[in-house]
Structures are given as structure tokens and as C-alpha cells.
Write an enzyme that holds these catalytic residues in place. Structure first.
Site, PDB file in Angstrom:
ATOM      1  CG  ASP A 219       6.166   2.379   0.881  1.00 34.73           C
ATOM      2  OD1 ASP A 219       6.610   3.545   0.754  1.00 34.73           O
ATOM      3  OD2 ASP A 219       4.974   2.146   1.128  1.00 34.73           O
TER       4      ASP A 219
ATOM      5  CD  GLU B 117       2.713   7.473   1.311  1.00 33.53           C
ATOM      6  OE1 GLU B 117       1.656   8.006   1.677  1.00 33.53           O
ATOM      7  OE2 GLU B 117       2.786   6.797   0.253  1.00 33.53           O
TER       8      GLU B 117
END
Length: 403
Positions: free
Chosen positions: A91, A149
């Protein structure tokens, strides 16, 4: 501001095997493709599709859609043996990129400002290498491409979805490209590496009134200011000085006019610590502090406190394996950095609670190329030489563990 990072260091001669050196251009291409198309947590649709397309191209067994956008690939060696997990997060962050580079983000307000594009490219490079060299390891390697994350956290949902099962892992290893260390260094240590992350939000409920008549009020700003000051004493007077911990108030909002005493004030912040012994301690101590001060001033309060990530704690045996492998790649002893702890948090911690493993930092800064801006900075970027180094270290970890 540029991070105060030493110049890039060197690698051992011929440390990067020819097969991985040959992948370098592809690694850069993959990383830049992902960098141009950053996606926030649990929205990594294009990123996951790119990962899946490469796995399909190479004939690697995989599952997608795990915890929404996660992908898990399984590569078997030519003989039975242990199962090693390799984790990479995918991400990006809600940051507007300021870099003027051909591969700058094409998504307005979203940027890979922490190196996760590099992590994904490294894991893809490892997948390519392993599937073409199954004779060099025995057992199974499980590649975990994880969403979110940066928040709200994708590791725990992936675990709950069975990412560590079928087959079950014997160990897990992950890395973080790290601009706090120069290229040519590896930060690895046993025990706590990154801190627990806990958050709080508190509303102080007083009684508003005229700024010239404070005796008719319960001043929420005065109460909150006392709370902010008192919270700083929790670490100073309750935590063993040998231990490390942080209580930070990052937001304070109150008031609407200069001559009005606010009836409500809102503050929020974060707590960080390494030692599991403090699990639950800060929540209780913060509430006791807030409650005591509010009682003394005649105010009320509403406190929300929640845990985001536990501390990242490395298994000593797996950390020793990573350290040994890294020592064969970077120049030692200067290339191995054991004192690399940070109060930053990471949800790799959830994997390490389930399976023994190691998370390590891969130095990526290069001042001579102006590639040393800190993580989460709008001009963050790194020396892409680190991509091949990451694949090499991962490959050596696989060969050392799966034998």
C-alpha cells in the site's frame, strides 16, 4: 529537509549473483510501474492485479483476494523441507508527491512515500528467481503480498483469512527499505526492533462562558493543558529509565473566539513502547491521569483508547540467520547495523506473534544522488540499486533456511 545519512557503502565483490544482476532492469521497471500507480490500504486493486499477472506469467501457484486485496504465492523446491514465509506490503500513503521524476505518481494525493513499491518489486524478483532455480532449495517458500500496512492494518486480516496455513509456516522474514541507513548497510537485531503503536482520543467537557468571567465556567482548555503536561510525566516517572517509551499529544482543538471560554476541548495522540510488559499499562495510566485532573477541576471526559500494532520482536535464531546472510553481501563490520531500533510501528508484528521470524532494515539512502529524504516525505525516493540487493539477501535466506 534531507535526512542526515552517511554516504552509500559498498558490497562484497560478486555478492549479487549474475541471475539476480540480470533482473535489475526488470526490478526497476516493476518498481516504477507500481510507483506511478499508488493505492491506499485495501484499495490495492491495480497493484494486486500486477502481482497476479507476473505470477501467472511465471506459472507460480497463488491465491488472490485474501483480506480483500492480498495475494499469497507458493513456490516449492525440488525436495520436501521446511516452509519459509516472505512478506511484502503493497500500500501507499495519502501524500501528494513532490518529486519531478518520469515515474512520479499519476494518482493525485497518493504516493509511495515509504518504499512499499520497492518491497513488492523485490518479492516479485525473488519469485522469478526461485521459480527458475527450484534445485537450490528444498521445502516451500510462501510469498505474502500484504495490503494496508500503513493503516488500518492488513497483516491481522490476512492471518485470520488463513494466509499462514496450507502449508503452515516454520518461519517468516520481511524487510523494509530504509532511508535512515545508507545503501550498502543492513539493520538487523534480535528482540524488539519496532515499537507497539497505541492511540488515544479524549474530549474534555467543561462549562463555557465569557472570557472575562472565568469563575462562572469550567475552562476546558485549562483542564486539557494540565492533562497534556501531566501525560508527559507518565514516561518520566512511571517507566523504568532503562526502557524506552513515548507519549505524544499530536492534536489539540478548542475554542471559537478570543473572548469565549470553550466548553469543550479535544486532544489525541499516540503511545509507543518496546517491552510487552507495558501492554495495558499506558491505557490505565492515561485514564487515571485524565480522570484525576478532570475531577479536580469539575470537568467530565470521554476517552477512547485503542491498540493498533504490537511491538515487532525478532526471533534470535532467525535474526542470526539474516545477519549471517547479510554479512556475505555487505561490507562488514560497518555494513551490519545492530542498533537500529525505531519507535515507528509495523504490522509485521502480528506475523511475528504467530511464527518465529525476523524483520530487518535494508539501507537505501544515497546522499550523492539526493536520495535521502525521510519516509513519508513528499520527496521520498531511494537508490534503486537496493532492489537487487534485497532479492539477493532474500534468496540467500531461503537457501540457508530451506536446506
Amino acid at each position: 529537509m534531507v535526512a542526515t545519512t552517511a554516504e552509500a557503502k559498498s558490497f562484497h565483490p560478486a555478492a549479487i549473483r549474475p541471475e539476480i544482476q540480470a533482473l535489475q532492469d526488470s526490478l526497476v521497471q516493476w518498481r516504477r510501474h507500481l510507483h506511478q500507480r499508488p493505492e491506499l490500504g485495501f484499495r490495492e486493486v491495480q497493484t494486486a492485479a500486477f502481482v497476479v499477472s507476473k505470477l501467472q506469467e511465471w506459472g507460480i501457484a497463488h491465491q488472490s483476494g485474501i483480506a480483500q486485496t492480498g495475494v499469497v504465492a507458493v513456490i516449492e523446491g525440488d525436495r520436501p523441507g521446511p516452509v519459509l514465509g516472505i512478506r511484502a506490503d503493497m500500500d501507499a500513503l495519502p501524500i501528494q508527491e513532490a518529486n519531478e521524476v518520469p515515474y512520479r505518481s499519476q494518482h493525485d494525493g497518493v504516493m509511495h512515500a515509504c518504499g512499499h513499491d520497492g518491497h513488492t518489486a523485490i518479492a516479485l524478483g525473488l519469485a522469478h528467481y526461485l521459480t527458475h532455480h527450484r534445485d537450490r532449495f528444498q521445502g516451500t517458500v510462501k510469498l505474502i503480498f500484504q495490503p494496508a500496512e500503513e493503516g488500518p492494518g492488513g497483516a491481522k486480516p490476512m492471518i485470520e483469512a488463513g494466509a499462514l496455513q496450507n502449508p503452515s509456516l516454520d518461519a517468516i522474514i520481511g524487510l523494509h527499505i530504509w532511508n535512515n541507513l545508507p545503501l550498502g548497510t543492513v539493520g538487523v537485531r534480535s528482540g524488539p526492533l519496532m515499537a507497539a503503536v497505541e492511540l488515544f482520543r479524549c474530549t474534555i467537557l467543561g462549562k463555557g462562558g465569557h472570557g472575562a468571567l472565568p469563575h462562572q465556567t469550567v475552562d476546558s482548555i485549562v483542564v486539557s493543558a494540565q492533562i497534556v503536561n501531566a501525560l508527559q510525566t507518565i514516561v518520566a516517572r512511571n517507566v523504568n529509565p532503562i526502557e524506552s517509551a513515548v507519549v505524544t499529544v499530536g492534536e489539540f482543538h478548542a475554542g471559537t473566539a478570543m473572548n469565549v471560554i470553550a466548553d469543550t476541548a479535544r486532544l489525541s495522540g499516540t503511545v509507543r513502547y518496546f517491552s510487552p510488559q507495558y501492554d495495558g499499562f499506558f491505557k490505565d495510566r492515561i485514564e487515571q491521569t485524565v480522570a484525576g485532573i478532570c475531577q479536580g477541576f469539575g470537568a467530565q471526559y470521554d476517552l477512547d483508547y485503542w491498540k493498533l500494532y504490537p511491538p515487532v520482536v525478532n526471533d534470535p535464531a532467525i535474526a542470526d540467520l539474516v545477519r549471517s546472510v547479510a554479512s556475505a553481501v555487505v561490507e562488514t563490520p560497518a555494513g551490519i547495523v545492530p542498533e537500529c531500533q525505531t519507535m515507528g510501528g509495523e504490522d509485521m508484528s502480528f506475523f511475528l506473534q504467530e511464527v518465529p521470524g525476523c524483520y530487518f532494515f535494508l539501507g537505501s539512502a544515497n546522499l550523492s544522488q539526493n536520495l535521502a529524504y525521510p519516509h513519508h516525505h513528499p520527496r521520498f525516493d531511494f537508490d534503486e540499486t537496493v532492489l537487487g540487493v534485497g532479492v539477493e539477501i532474500f534468496a540467500r535466506c531461503v537457501e540457508a533456511f530451506c536446506r
